[in-house]
Design a protein around this motif. Structure first.
Motif, PDB file in Angstrom:
ATOM      1  N   ALA A 117      -1.846 -18.004   6.104  1.00  0.00           N
ATOM      2  CA  ALA A 117      -0.490 -18.266   6.608  1.00  0.00           C
ATOM      3  C   ALA A 117       0.432 -17.060   6.469  1.00  0.00           C
ATOM      4  O   ALA A 117       1.508 -17.032   7.066  1.00  0.00           O
ATOM      5  CB  ALA A 117       0.114 -19.463   5.872  1.00  0.00           C
ATOM      6  N   ALA A 118       0.027 -16.051   5.690  1.00  0.00           N
ATOM      7  CA  ALA A 118       0.912 -14.894   5.416  1.00  0.00           C
ATOM      8  C   ALA A 118       1.390 -14.231   6.701  1.00  0.00           C
ATOM      9  O   ALA A 118       2.497 -13.714   6.789  1.00  0.00           O
ATOM     10  CB  ALA A 118       0.193 -13.884   4.536  1.00  0.00           C
ATOM     11  N   VAL A 119       0.547 -14.255   7.711  1.00  0.00           N
ATOM     12  CA  VAL A 119       0.819 -13.565   8.967  1.00  0.00           C
ATOM     13  C   VAL A 119       1.862 -14.319   9.817  1.00  0.00           C
ATOM     14  O   VAL A 119       2.374 -13.770  10.792  1.00  0.00           O
ATOM     15  CB  VAL A 119      -0.536 -13.359   9.691  1.00  0.00           C
ATOM     16  N   PHE A 120       2.184 -15.537   9.402  1.00  0.00           N
ATOM     17  CA  PHE A 120       3.195 -16.309  10.145  1.00  0.00           C
ATOM     18  C   PHE A 120       4.608 -16.060   9.612  1.00  0.00           C
ATOM     19  O   PHE A 120       5.582 -16.535  10.182  1.00  0.00           O
ATOM     20  CB  PHE A 120       2.864 -17.812  10.102  1.00  0.00           C
ATOM     21  N   LEU A 121       4.698 -15.318   8.504  1.00  0.00           N
ATOM     22  CA  LEU A 121       6.019 -14.991   7.957  1.00  0.00           C
ATOM     23  C   LEU A 121       6.641 -13.848   8.749  1.00  0.00           C
ATOM     24  O   LEU A 121       5.926 -12.956   9.207  1.00  0.00           O
ATOM     25  CB  LEU A 121       5.875 -14.572   6.485  1.00  0.00           C
ATOM     26  N   GLU A 122       7.951 -13.878   8.883  1.00  0.00           N
ATOM     27  CA  GLU A 122       8.650 -12.783   9.579  1.00  0.00           C
ATOM     28  C   GLU A 122       8.509 -11.510   8.764  1.00  0.00           C
ATOM     29  O   GLU A 122       8.745 -11.517   7.555  1.00  0.00           O
ATOM     30  CB  GLU A 122      10.135 -13.117   9.702  1.00  0.00           C
ATOM     31  N   GLN A 123       8.111 -10.422   9.396  1.00  0.00           N
ATOM     32  CA  GLN A 123       7.971  -9.143   8.713  1.00  0.00           C
ATOM     33  C   GLN A 123       8.032  -8.019   9.740  1.00  0.00           C
ATOM     34  O   GLN A 123       7.567  -8.190  10.871  1.00  0.00           O
ATOM     35  CB  GLN A 123       6.664  -9.095   7.916  1.00  0.00           C
ATOM     36  N   PRO A 124       8.604  -6.879   9.337  1.00  0.00           N
ATOM     37  CA  PRO A 124       8.822  -5.791  10.293  1.00  0.00           C
ATOM     38  C   PRO A 124       7.533  -5.319  10.982  1.00  0.00           C
ATOM     39  O   PRO A 124       7.571  -4.924  12.146  1.00  0.00           O
ATOM     40  CB  PRO A 124       9.391  -4.662   9.426  1.00  0.00           C
ATOM     41  N   CYS A 271      -6.359 -10.885   6.429  1.00  0.00           N
ATOM     42  CA  CYS A 271      -5.518 -11.231   5.276  1.00  0.00           C
ATOM     43  C   CYS A 271      -6.304 -11.154   3.973  1.00  0.00           C
ATOM     44  O   CYS A 271      -7.526 -10.980   3.992  1.00  0.00           O
ATOM     45  CB  CYS A 271      -4.940 -12.631   5.475  1.00  0.00           C
ATOM     46  N   GLY A 272      -5.599 -11.276   2.851  1.00  0.00           N
ATOM     47  CA  GLY A 272      -6.221 -11.134   1.526  1.00  0.00           C
ATOM     48  C   GLY A 272      -5.981  -9.724   0.995  1.00  0.00           C
ATOM     49  O   GLY A 272      -5.674  -8.811   1.773  1.00  0.00           O
ATOM     50  N   ALA A 276      -4.864  -4.903   2.438  1.00  0.00           N
ATOM     51  CA  ALA A 276      -3.863  -3.865   2.142  1.00  0.00           C
ATOM     52  C   ALA A 276      -4.493  -2.476   2.227  1.00  0.00           C
ATOM     53  O   ALA A 276      -3.783  -1.468   2.248  1.00  0.00           O
ATOM     54  CB  ALA A 276      -3.285  -4.080   0.742  1.00  0.00           C
ATOM     55  N   ASN A 277      -5.817  -2.414   2.278  1.00  0.00           N
ATOM     56  CA  ASN A 277      -6.523  -1.121   2.256  1.00  0.00           C
ATOM     57  C   ASN A 277      -6.227  -0.292   3.506  1.00  0.00           C
ATOM     58  O   ASN A 277      -6.415  -0.747   4.628  1.00  0.00           O
ATOM     59  CB  ASN A 277      -8.034  -1.374   2.120  1.00  0.00           C
ATOM     60  N   THR A 299       2.154  -7.194   6.124  1.00  0.00           N
ATOM     61  CA  THR A 299       2.569  -6.033   5.354  1.00  0.00           C
ATOM     62  C   THR A 299       1.815  -6.076   4.003  1.00  0.00           C
ATOM     63  O   THR A 299       1.511  -7.162   3.516  1.00  0.00           O
ATOM     64  CB  THR A 299       4.111  -6.102   5.202  1.00  0.00           C
ATOM     65  N   PRO A 300       1.437  -4.912   3.416  1.00  0.00           N
ATOM     66  CA  PRO A 300       0.566  -4.928   2.230  1.00  0.00           C
ATOM     67  C   PRO A 300       1.003  -5.896   1.123  1.00  0.00           C
ATOM     68  O   PRO A 300       0.176  -6.570   0.525  1.00  0.00           O
ATOM     69  CB  PRO A 300       0.602  -3.474   1.761  1.00  0.00           C
ATOM     70  N   ARG A 301       2.314  -5.991   0.884  1.00  0.00           N
ATOM     71  CA  ARG A 301       2.807  -6.884  -0.186  1.00  0.00           C
ATOM     72  C   ARG A 301       2.437  -8.341   0.082  1.00  0.00           C
ATOM     73  O   ARG A 301       2.275  -9.137  -0.836  1.00  0.00           O
ATOM     74  CB  ARG A 301       4.324  -6.732  -0.291  1.00  0.00           C
TER      75      ARG A 301
END
Ligand code: KG4
Ligand code: ZN
Length: 342
Positions: A117-124, A271-272, A276-277, A299-301
């Motif tokens: 679900a991380a990819v559904f959050l708003e991020q630049p 994701c996961g 971040a690599n 985003t990596p965070r």
């Protein structure tokens, strides 16, 4: 809708406030890295105690940073598995106590559904959420798998690792190289200055046509090489890290491409923690440009463990009317099969 996400499945005590399932109002992470580094890895009992000590300040911090009061919340989402049993318990009991005291609904979230679900959050870094259906590559410390995601919670597994997870391989190789814990980030940094073709490490592609993974052979090849030639230093260490990373990245990219071809889909979510690599991100961007698929990497965070992703996944469940009672328990072995149930 304001949802408080809580994540305590491993070595991060995290809380976040998510608005309308997409907007991150606050995202607080208290990392235990320094505590566990002394032991060379996560010590479960130590993790539980750390969570106990930090959970209340982290929850307060998330509410304060969001500029709201606890009473403004519409619901609470908490990771209930998979993960370390004692660590998970701290988050789940905190969520239930808060929910009971505030009279707000609580929902249990599968940690893997959180990563997805991380990819559904708003991020630049992202123009918008990925369309359904899409292929998702989940690469973390505990899991490496490819999924077909048809809709929220509608997930079927296409392939998975037969032995180690990709993040586990990074961490074990880092340990062999004397880089300490956590290893993934350290290898990533050293690899940036190295030559990825300096050493030829094996690319395990079990069953030419399937989309499973195997990283134990690579780990053995690394150990054998280190026994033969000793632990490399300086430029040779950078080359070693770059060559190892290239072997992992190569397999992850090849299998993702195969999954896209097999399913006939044109969107890939990654994701996961290992997402971040930088080497993996660059190789996937190149593959996307070549093959013409669209790529969505948080985003990596938001790739590594955080509570914002739990808040996002939980918001969708709460919106669908899913509710957990006070009997909500933890399941350290919770599998992807239960993703749909949330
Ligand atoms: O998703 P995550 O934070 O926790 C789990 O759910 O497992 O993933 C942690 C894993 C660790 O194995 C860590 O070494 C790896 O992700 N990792 C990385 C990077 N950042 C974290 N691996 C390679 N490169 C990175 N930059
Ligand atoms: Zn995780």
């Amino acid at each position: 809708m304001l949802v408080l996400g809580i994540e305590t499945s491993c070595d991060e005590t995290a809380a976040a406030v998510i608005e309308d399932g997409r907007r991150v109002r606050s995202d607080v992470v208290a990392s235990q890295i320094l505590v566990h580094a002394e032991y060379g890895g996560v010590v479960p009992e130590v993790a539980s105690r750390q969570h106990l000590a930090t959970v209340v300040p982290v929850l307060r911090g998330a509410i304060e940073k969001a500029g709201i009061a606890f009473s403004d919340l519409d619901g609470i989402a908490v990771t209930c598995g998979p993960g370390l049993v004692g660590a998970l318990l701290v988050g789940v009991e905190a969520a239930k106590a808060l929910g009971y005291a505030l009279g707000k609904p609580v929902v249990g979230v599968n940690h893997l559904a959180g990563h997805l679900a991380a990819v559904f959050l708003e991020q630049p870094a992202l123009a918008g959420p990925p369309p359904y259906p899409h292929v998702a590559l989940l690469v973390s410390g505990g899991h490496t798998a490819l999924f077909r995601v048809a809709g929220p919670g509608d997930v079927s597994q296409l392939g998975a690792t037969r032995d180690d997870a990709a993040g586990e391989a990074f961490d074990k190789v880092a340990k062999l190289l004397g880089l300490g814990y956590p290893g993934g980030v350290k290898i990533d940094k050293l690899a940036a200055g190295g030559n990825p073709t300096a050493l030829q490490f094996p690319r395990a592609l079990p069953g030419r046509d399937d989309i499973d993974f195997s990283f134990s052979g690579l780990k053995t090849a690394v150990a054998t090489e280190l026994q033969r030639s000793g632990v490399p230093q300086e430029k040779a260490l950078e080359d070693f890290c770059a060559s190892f990373q290239a072997a992992v990245v190569d397999v992850l990219v090849r299998k993702s491409r195969r999954a896209l071809v097999r399913t006939g889909l044109g969107h890939l979510v990654v994701c996961g923690g290992v997402a971040a690599n930088r080497g993996l991100r660059a190789a996937l961007a190149q593959a996307a440009a070549q093959d013409g698929f669209s790529l969505y990497i948080p985003t990596p965070r938001l790739c590594t463990d955080n509570a914002a992703m739990i808040g996002a996944a939980g918001s969708a469940l709460l919106a669908r009317g899913v509710r957990a009672g006070l009997e909500l328990s933890v399941d350290p072995g919770l599998s992807v099969a239960t993703l749909a149930a949330g």
